[in-house]
Structure formats: C-alpha cells, structure tokens
Design a protein around this motif. Structure first.
Motif, short mmCIF file in Angstrom:
data_model
loop_
_atom_site.label_atom_id
_atom_site.label_comp_id
_atom_site.label_asym_id
_atom_site.label_seq_id
_atom_site.Cartn_x
_atom_site.Cartn_y
_atom_site.Cartn_z
N LEU A 775 -6.42 1.80 0.63
CA LEU A 775 -6.41 1.73 1.83
C LEU A 775 -6.82 0.47 2.68
O LEU A 775 -6.48 0.24 3.52
CB LEU A 775 -7.39 3.05 2.34
N ARG A 776 -7.64 -0.14 1.98
CA ARG A 776 -8.20 -1.62 2.33
C ARG A 776 -7.13 -2.79 2.20
O ARG A 776 -7.32 -3.85 2.63
CB ARG A 776 -9.38 -1.96 1.94
N SER A 777 -6.21 -2.54 1.08
CA SER A 777 -5.29 -3.67 0.82
C SER A 777 -4.04 -3.57 1.29
O SER A 777 -3.81 -3.77 2.31
CB SER A 777 -5.27 -4.09 -0.83
N SER A 780 -3.78 -1.29 4.52
CA SER A 780 -4.52 -1.19 5.53
C SER A 780 -3.78 -1.51 7.04
O SER A 780 -2.55 -2.09 7.04
CB SER A 780 -5.35 -2.67 5.49
N GLN A 781 -4.44 -1.11 8.07
CA GLN A 781 -3.76 -0.99 9.38
C GLN A 781 -3.80 -2.46 10.04
O GLN A 781 -3.16 -2.79 11.14
CB GLN A 781 -4.15 0.20 10.24
N ASP A 785 -9.57 -5.43 8.12
CA ASP A 785 -9.75 -4.56 6.74
C ASP A 785 -9.50 -5.58 5.61
O ASP A 785 -10.25 -5.14 4.87
CB ASP A 785 -8.87 -3.35 6.86
N GLN A 786 -8.45 -6.33 5.57
CA GLN A 786 -8.21 -6.90 4.43
C GLN A 786 -9.24 -8.04 4.12
O GLN A 786 -9.71 -8.18 3.03
CB GLN A 786 -6.88 -7.63 4.52
N THR A 789 -12.22 -6.46 2.74
CA THR A 789 -12.27 -6.20 1.58
C THR A 789 -12.21 -7.46 0.67
O THR A 789 -12.81 -7.23 -0.27
CB THR A 789 -10.56 -5.67 1.31
N ARG A 817 -0.83 7.40 5.74
CA ARG A 817 -0.15 6.14 5.91
C ARG A 817 1.00 5.93 5.04
O ARG A 817 1.77 5.06 5.46
CB ARG A 817 -1.17 5.01 5.45
N ASN A 831 0.64 -8.61 2.20
CA ASN A 831 -0.05 -8.06 3.43
C ASN A 831 0.15 -9.14 4.62
O ASN A 831 0.82 -10.33 4.20
CB ASN A 831 -1.29 -7.67 3.27
#
Length: 985
Positions: A775-777, A780-781, A785-786, A789, A817, A831
């Motif tokens: 969810l964090r990598s 992620s939205q 957030d990245q 992380t 997601r 990402n």
C-alpha cells in the motif's frame, strides 16, 4: 586436456581382490643396474611381490606386462618393503620385506636373455629373521653413526623396538606408556627415532639412550624398576599434537635442511631437530598420504599430499603451489626417475591401481591457419551491437536473487503419479466418517548423467497429507545409471489440505565434490481427498465463474467422478470431501457460467482450482487459444474474514494458555520449595495444607497442558483452512482483474508470507506488514506516501496484534486499490518520481510515526475454557479504595474459579475506562489552552478580530484532527498548556 589434472604416463592394475597400504610401495634401483633409474616395488597383503620398470604407454596391448620385471608369491602377507644396503661387505642395494612374523632380505638380479624374450629377473634370499612378536612397521638407517651399511628397526604391535644389524639381532626395548603402535621414522642427523604415541604426542628417542637403557624381555619389565647396569627409558623430547598421526617423514636431501614432517588427521606439522615447531598448516580436507621431495629452492620444504577428494596437492612450506586431479584416492605416493621421465609421481590405491603421472599439459604443435582478410559489413556489426545492448539491458533490469542453473545438469528427476488408487490402501486412517481413505502410488525416476555420490532423497507434502516413507538413502550412481523409488501418499488428518502438490528434493555430490540440491514437484489427484456424491441445493457460500466458451459437460472433464454421479446430463457434479463438507459444481444451461457452492468457504478451494485447470486442459486440446475466465461478483471478504478471526482467536488462546502455564509453574515450584524446607527442618512443623495445594496446582498444570495441546492441534488445522481461503481469495482477485502470473505470485506472497505459524512470528503480523508495504509502495496514491515509506527505514518488532481490525482494513484497502487499476510490481522504478519538495521527507528523522492509542482497540475476550484458570488481577489504587469501602475483607485463595474470572474481566473493563477518561482529559485540556491563546491574540489586534477567531478555531480543529504533528509544534503546545495552569495556581 585439463591443466589441473594429473596426466597418465603409465598405469597398471595389480591382481584382483588384493589389498595394499602405506608401506606396500617403494622405489629404487633395486637391481643395481647402475643407470640411476628407479624401479617400482609393490607388495600386497596377499603375499604377492611385484617389481616394475615402467615406460610410456604405447598403443599396443599388454604394456603393463612388458614393464613387469618380477612377480613372486610369498608365503606370508607383506606389510612393508624397503630398499637399502642391508648386507655387510656389500655396497649393492637389497630389498627388505617385512612380514607379520618374519623379516626377509632379498637380492634382485637380472640375466641377459639370448632370445626375444628379454632379460630374466630372479629373487634370491640372503637372510631372514623369525620374529617373536607381531610386527607393525619398520625403518632403516645408519644407527649409531655407522657408515657403509644400513641397520633395521622393527616396531611390534605391543610396543617393542627390535634392532637388527645385517644378519644379527642387536637388542630390543619397550616404549614407555605404550598402547597402540604409531608411525616410525629415523633421523640420521640426530641419530634418534621418532614415533607418535597413543597420547597423541610426538616422541624422540636417541639411539644411544635406547642402547644403554634397561633390557626388557617381557612387556611387564618396562614398568618395573630398572636393574643394575641400565636406566629407565624416557624420550629425549616430546610435543603434543592433539590428533593421531598418519605418517612421519624426515627428509634429508641437503645438509642445510633440518625438518621433521608429521601428517595428522587435520593438520600438517613441521618441526626442527630439537623439537621446536617451524609451522603448522590446517588442512580443509582429510589427507591420505604425503611424500617430501627434493626442491630446487634451498631452505624450504616441498611435499606432495594426497587426500580423500582425489586430489594431489603440491606444497612449498605452507603455500599451495599446484593441485592436480587423480582418478582415485591414493594410500601411498612416491617420486621416481625413469628412463623416459624424471620426477614422475607414483601413486598406489588400496585396491591395487598403480599410476605413474606427471603434472601439467603436453605441448600443442597445432598452429591456426591464416584467415583470409574480408571487408567488414558495418550494418551487420551495428545490428549485432544493438542486439547485445538489448541483452545487457534485460540482464540488468531483472532482479533475480537466486542464480540461474546450468543448462546441463548432472542429474534428472522425473515423477509419475499412478492414475489408479492403491488396492489395498496404505493409509494409516482407514475410515473417516464412514468413507474409506484411499492412497496413491508415486514413482520417482532418477537418472545420473555423470558419476555422483552421497545421494539422499526427501519427500515433502503439505499437512494433513502424509507419505509411507519420506527419506531415502541411495547408493552412488555411475554415468547413465537409473534408479526408481516408489512411495504412497494419503490423507492423514480430519481436515482437507490446502495444496495437493508435493516436493521431491535430491541432495548429492557432484564429481568434483561440490554439494548440490535438485528439486522437482508432483501433483496428487483430487480423488485422494474426496469422493463423488449427490448435489446439494441449499448452501451458505456460492462463487460464480464466467467463461467466453459454451458450457462444458462436467462428466467429460471429471471422468473419475462421473461414473458414480446421479446426474445424467452432466450439468452438475458434487464432491464429498473425506474430512469436510460437500462441494457442488453447477453448469448453467443458458449462459456460460459455472457456480461452485458449499457450506464451507475454505473447502471450495481445491475444487475451484481443479475445475479451472481442467478447463484450460480441455480447451487447449480443442485448439482454442482465446479461452478466458473471469469473476464478476463481489469479493467474499466477509467470508474470508471469518477464517482470519477464527485463526486469530486460537492464537490468542494459545498465548493465554502459555501465560497461565507459566504462572502455575512458578506457583508449583514455590510450593515445592516450601514443602522441602518443612521436610528438612529438624523440628517438624504442620504442613498447613501445602500438600493439598501442591496436588491442586499439579492437576491445574496438567489440565492446562492438555488444553494447550488441543488448542495447538486446532491452530494447525485453522492455519491450513486459512491458507485454503487465502488461495481462493487470490484466485478470485486474479480472475476479477485479469492479473498476470507475476502479479498473482506477488499477491500470493503478500497474503501468504508464511507456510506455518510459529510462536515468535504469526500470519497476522506478517501479512499486515507485507500488505502495508504494498500500500505504501506500488499501490500508493501519491508520491508523498512513497517518500514516507523511504523515510521509515526501521519499524517496530512484529508481534501478536490486539485484534484483526487493522489487518481487515488493510486487506480491504488492498482489494479496493487493485480494483481501481493498481499495478503490483516489485521494481523500484515502477512508481512515480518523488518531487523535489518531498525529498527532504526521505531523510532519516524527517517523518515521525505516531503510535496508536492503546484504549482505541477492543480487548479480546478470553475463551470459556480458560476462564476457570484465570488468576485474579491486582486492580489499581483507585479501584482498590472503592472495593475496600464496599467489601471489608476478601480471601482470594478461597474464591471460586468463576469469581476469579469475573474479577479479572471487571479489572480489565475498569482499566479500559481509566485509559479512555485520561485520553478525554488530555484532549479537553488541549482545547482549553488553544482557546485562551486565541482570545489573547484577538485582544492585541484591533482589526479583523472575527476573522482571526474563526481562523483560530479552524486551526484548533486541524490540530486535533491531524495525528501527524512535527516535533516543534508539539513542544509549543506543551509550553502553552503550562501557562494557564500557572495562572490558576
């Protein structure tokens, strides 16, 4: 030809069934030819004496026979052979042969032949000595400094040194503290004898000391006081080796060399003549023999060393100079000079393989022909360069952790699962709920493509599946050999497995001695865990799978189950699991849908997996390549969460059982100590019912242990069911979003990070950590957030959570997601790039993680069977005072189990209320302080007071709502909250 392989110059096989050892090989000019060329003398334990004069192998047959000068069958076994000047008044070399009870000295001479048969060699006995004791080994030299001839020293099996000077016996001495014989050598520089005793120490005895010591005619005489005219025998010096020695050698190639070499089981030692150690080399292998040889560099020691890995190593002091591969393990090695080759290495094996070899390669006289010059095609070179660049980019882009295997394997493993079940069944449980438990035979075929050793085959299946035998020890295999191993697999538990595949693991050693592991997989049939049954109409759980092809007759796909079904049109089929519920598959007659239904969500996994696999095989046989399958319904997350909650509740129960067992064990040991003190007291005192309390505590410990064991079995079963439910959820998600195999593998590794639960690490915390990382990598939205992380380099230690609310929330968010188009990948560059204004957050300490409030999570209620073992918890001081007002006195020892459980639950609720009240008080105090601060600021400023009040209120709401606050702001709030408190005081 390999550079690091001993080149075969001449070889021979000596007899059949004969045995040889370290002392059975000797080289020297035994026939006194005068040319200085050595002959090879070999004696066997069967009494066969052979003498060879080798030359280079020709293409004709029988070359070893042409090189053999003499072959004589003696009456006794040959222990050792040596060449030296053993006859007085003669400068010629003679051959000494040691038998168990005899020492014989022979002369070897040849007679020139007059015909084509060549020279004839004969063996003539000069003298012999009959020994009174069984001999072990011997050595020779110029004892006492006598020149011109050699004397002999024989060590017996009971520790006596017997000295012979030509044809006469001189004297004999027993070694002190003797138990077993060791290697024996003579040092001519110091006129002393070297041996290794049973105490694992190197001992040196001077010849003069042996000669003047007390004469010993029996084994017991060495322990008695010495008689007149003699001294007690003692070594000149000793050195503790710490291991048994294989051989001792004293090289004397030059006057400047003064070294004594000892080959141990794991080390190589070098000593000076006075017993001081020069160096010690730790060996990483098991040595078999060694031989020093003359080196061109003065002051250094060179030697050949053979080991049990078929290697011949060349050392100069402690430095490895060369290594060569031998075709066998040598037990003796020598260096000899022959007519056509000087410095040849002569090696002998225990079964009679004699080899003369040299190290290096033969010169190659091949010269490459000149290549005609041609014009360069630049377009072709450019295309080849682009192709190579593409290969390099693909190789650098992949992030494989494990190295790729070689194209050619040393071993091939194939498995074959029988199409029919065993009759009779090999299962340990023959009956489950009235249904017979079958078994199936699996054959494993192993084919060796090269000579391999140290075979071990292991079979691994997932519980509750079992096999009749899971370990096989196989014999070494030659090139092209094949072995077949068979075993039976069956169900050995009263719950369905999560996987019907098994692993075959073969561990072996390659021809070069490198350990390797080869793994293969086999699939067991579905008929091993279920039987056909009648379809069920009303069920709790249903799953619908859509396809793009017309409906298929289910009886044609499941032929082994259609014979016993009642449905004739093939639109429905039911599977009764041996240890589970009934699973029904219904094919729609009007649409292209299939419905799978059952009363258990987890039990549908094996049937759904088998159904989709058989669909793929069926349409692949028909040649349909565009077959698609999908899932259009809502994901059954609530049904999946039931399995998660059940597994988590059992883990909590296991932890509570463990805590209760620890408390009862401490109590049991305390009662034991008190009872022991009472029993040891000289004035006996009353036990005060301690024995009754001990018996009650013991019964509680036993009951808790049995309950914990039952809970452990239920936990194993629940984890297997949770794995089945997770596999089914992953399959539905892949059909729902059309995930690729790589994305499906990432999702499965995320939701199933463990194959089994452990007390230190469980499924819930591992799965939560893996889902949070996704969810964090990659899911992620936002790039923030990245960066967050990246900033969180370290986290808390994983442990059992308080509840499963957070895990359920994260799994639901993961599914949401993925449903919105999220891409699962492990690549670091997949990402969005992190903007420059967010990069400072990635610095260590840029973002703080705020811990969750302990009072927000709900406490798990203990199971009913544990409440009777709960100990009454100590309440807080506030609760104590309130209870003291209500109850005058309480006796916890006399309370019943239900009262204890009720008191513990009340204490938990009261502590929970206190935490909530304290958190509310903190929030209210923060609100009041912020309001007073806003009022002060509004008084100072004359204009726009209303707007500032509204903005201050909005800031207050934001400060309370946001949980992520920087360190500086939190410090300011604390300082401002102290100001109104000071004003009130």
């Amino acid at each position: 030809m390999s550079l690091f392989k001993a080149c075969d110059w001449w070889s021979a096989t000596l007899g059949e069934g004969e045995e040889f050892d370290q002392g059975c090989l000797c080289v020297g000019d035994v026939d006194n030819s005068g040319t200085g060329h050595d002959k090879i003398i070999v004696g066997s334990y069967m009494g066969m004496l052979r003498i060879f004069s080798p030359h280079a192998n020709k293409c004709t047959e029988g070359s070893p026979a042409d090189a053999q000068l003499l072959e004589v069958q003696l009456q006794n076994a040959i222990i050792q052979v040596e060449v030296g000047r053993f006859v007085s008044c003669s400068e010629f070399l003679h051959l000494a042969v040691l038998h168990p009870r005899k020492l014989s000295v022979y002369a070897v001479f040849g007679t020139a032949g007059n015909v084509d048969h060549g020279d004839q060699y004969q063996l003539k006995l000069i003298y012999e000595h009959n020994l009174q004791r069984t001999a072990c080994n011997m050595t020779y030299g110029t004892f006492g400094g006598v020149t011109g001839h050699h004397s002999l020293c024989i060590q017996s099996m009971d520790g006596m040194l017997m000295f012979f000077e030509q044809d006469s016996y001189t004297f004999g001495r027993f070694l002190p503290g003797f138990l077993l014989p060791g290697p024996l050598a003579y040092n001519s520089r110091t006129d002393s004898f070297l041996t290794v005793s049973s105490a694992r120490q190197l001992e040196s005895y001077k010849y003069e000391t042996l000669a003047v010591s007390a004469d010993a005619e029996s084994r017991q005489d060495s322990d008695l006081p010495p008689k007149a005219g003699g001294k007690r025998l003692s070594p000149d010096w000793t050195f503790v080796l710490g291991e048994q020695a294989l051989d001792v050698s004293v090289p004397s190639f030059s006057h400047s060399s003064s070294s004594i070499l000892v080959l141990g089981e794991r080390n190589l030692f070098c000593f000076r003549d006075n017993g001081q150690i020069c160096f010690m080399k730790k060996l990483e292998f098991n040595p078999s023999c060694f031989q020093p040889y003359a080196s061109g560099t003065d002051g250094t020691t060179s030697l050949l060393l053979g080991n049990h890995t078929n290697m011949l190593l060349v050392y100069q002091d402690v430095t490895l100079k060369w290594a060569a591969q031998l075709p066998f393990v040598p037990v003796a090695v020598r260096v000899a000079n022959f007519t056509e080759l000087r410095g040849a290495v002569v090696s002998l094996t225990s079964d009679g393989h004699l080899l003369c070899s040299y190290m290096g390669t033969d010169p190659s006289f091949f010269s490459t022909p000149k290549v005609n010059a041609r014009e360069v095609d630049y377009e072709q070179v450019d295309a080849e360069m682009k192709k190579l660049h593409r290969f390099i980019r693909e190789a650098t882009r992949t992030q494989d952790i494990l190295p790729k295997t070689d194209a050619v394997e040393d071993l091939s493993v194939s498995s074959n699962v029988s199409s029919s079940l065993d009759k009779p069944s090999q299962a340990l449980i023959q009956d489950m709920d009235g249904l017979p438990v079958p078994s199936v035979t699996v054959q494993v075929k192993i084919k060796a493509l090269s000579a391999l050793q140290s075979f071990k085959l292991s079979i691994c299946v997932q519980p509750p599946l079992a096999v009749t035998e899971d370990q096989f020890a196989l014999e070494p295999m030659g090139v092209g050999s094949t072995k077949v191993v068979a075993f039976s697999a069956f169900l050995n538990g009263r719950y369905p497995p999560a996987d019907l595949t098994g692993d075959i693991i073969v561990s072996y050693s390659s021809p070069t001695g490198v350990p390797r592991v080869l793994q293969s997989r086999f699939s067991l049939p579905l008929a091993l865990v279920c039987v056909p049954s009648s379809p069920a109409k009303n069920t709790k759980f249903k799953i619908t799978v859509d396809t793009n092809q017309p409906p298929v007759d289910l009886s044609s796909i499941f032929r082994e189950f259609s014979a016993k079904t009642e449905d004739k049109d093939g639109s429905s089929l039911a599977f009764q699991l041996l240890s589970g519920t009934k699973v029904t598959v219904v094919a729609s007659k009007t649409s292209q849908r299939y419905r799978i239904q059952s009363d258990s969500f987890e039990d549908m996994w094996l049937v759904v997996k088998e159904l989709l696999q058989r669909f793929d095989q069926h349409f692949a046989k028909l040649g349909i390549k565009d077959f698609r399958k999908s899932f259009s319904g809502s994901l059954p997350l609530q049904d999946y969460f039931l399995s998660v909650d059940h597994h988590f509740q059992l883990r909590v129960s296991a932890q509570q059982y463990q805590d209760l067992l620890s408390e009862r064990a401490v109590q049991f040991r305390a009662i034991q100590r008190r009872l022991l003190t009472r029993f040891k007291d000289k004035t006996p005192a009353p036990l005060q019912n301690l024995d009754t309390l001990l018996e009650a505590t013991y019964s509680q410990v036993m009951a808790l242990a049995e309950a914990a064991e039952d809970n452990r079995a239920l936990l194993e079963q629940a984890f297997v069911r949770l794995r089945s439910a997770t596999h089914l959820l992953v399959l539905l998600m892949s059909l729902w979003q059309g995930l690729t195999p790589d994305q499906t593998a990432i999702l499965e590794a995320t939701l199933l990070p463990l194959l089994q639960d452990t007390p230190q690490l469980g499924w819930e915390e591992s799965c939560d950590a893996a889902v949070s990382h996704l969810l964090r990598s990659c899911l992620s939205q936002s790039p923030k957030d990245q960066a967050t992380t990246l900033a969180q380099t370290g986290g808390l230690v994983l442990g059992l959570p308080q509840d499963t609310a957070r895990l359920k929330k994260h799994i639901a968010l993961l599914c949401d997601r993925i449903g919105k188009g999220g891409r699962l990948t492990l690549a670091s560059d997949a990402n969005v790039q992190v903007p420059a204004q967010v990069q400072n957050l990635a610095a260590p300490g840029g973002v703080e993680t705020i811990a969750e409030v302990a009072g927000d999570a709900e406490e798990m209620e203990p199971p009913q069977e544990i409440t009777k073992f709960l100990k009454k918890k100590q309440p807080s001081k506030k609760v104590k005072k309130e209870k003291e007002k209500k109850v005058a006195s309480t006796e916890p020892s006399g309370a019943t189990a239900q009262e204890v459980a009720g008191g513990a639950q009340e204490a938990i609720k009261e502590a929970k209320k206190e935490r909530k009240e304290s958190s509310k008080g903190k929030k209210e105090s923060r609100k009041d302080s912020s309001k007073e601060e806003a009022k002060k600021e509004s008084k100072k400023e004359s204009s726009s007071s209303k707007e500032k009040k509204e903005s201050s209120k909005e800031k207050e709401g934001k400060d309370i709502g946001d949980k992520k606050v920087s360190r500086k702001s939190s410090v300011k709030v604390k300082e401002k909250t102290k100001e109104p408190e000071a004003e009130e005081t």
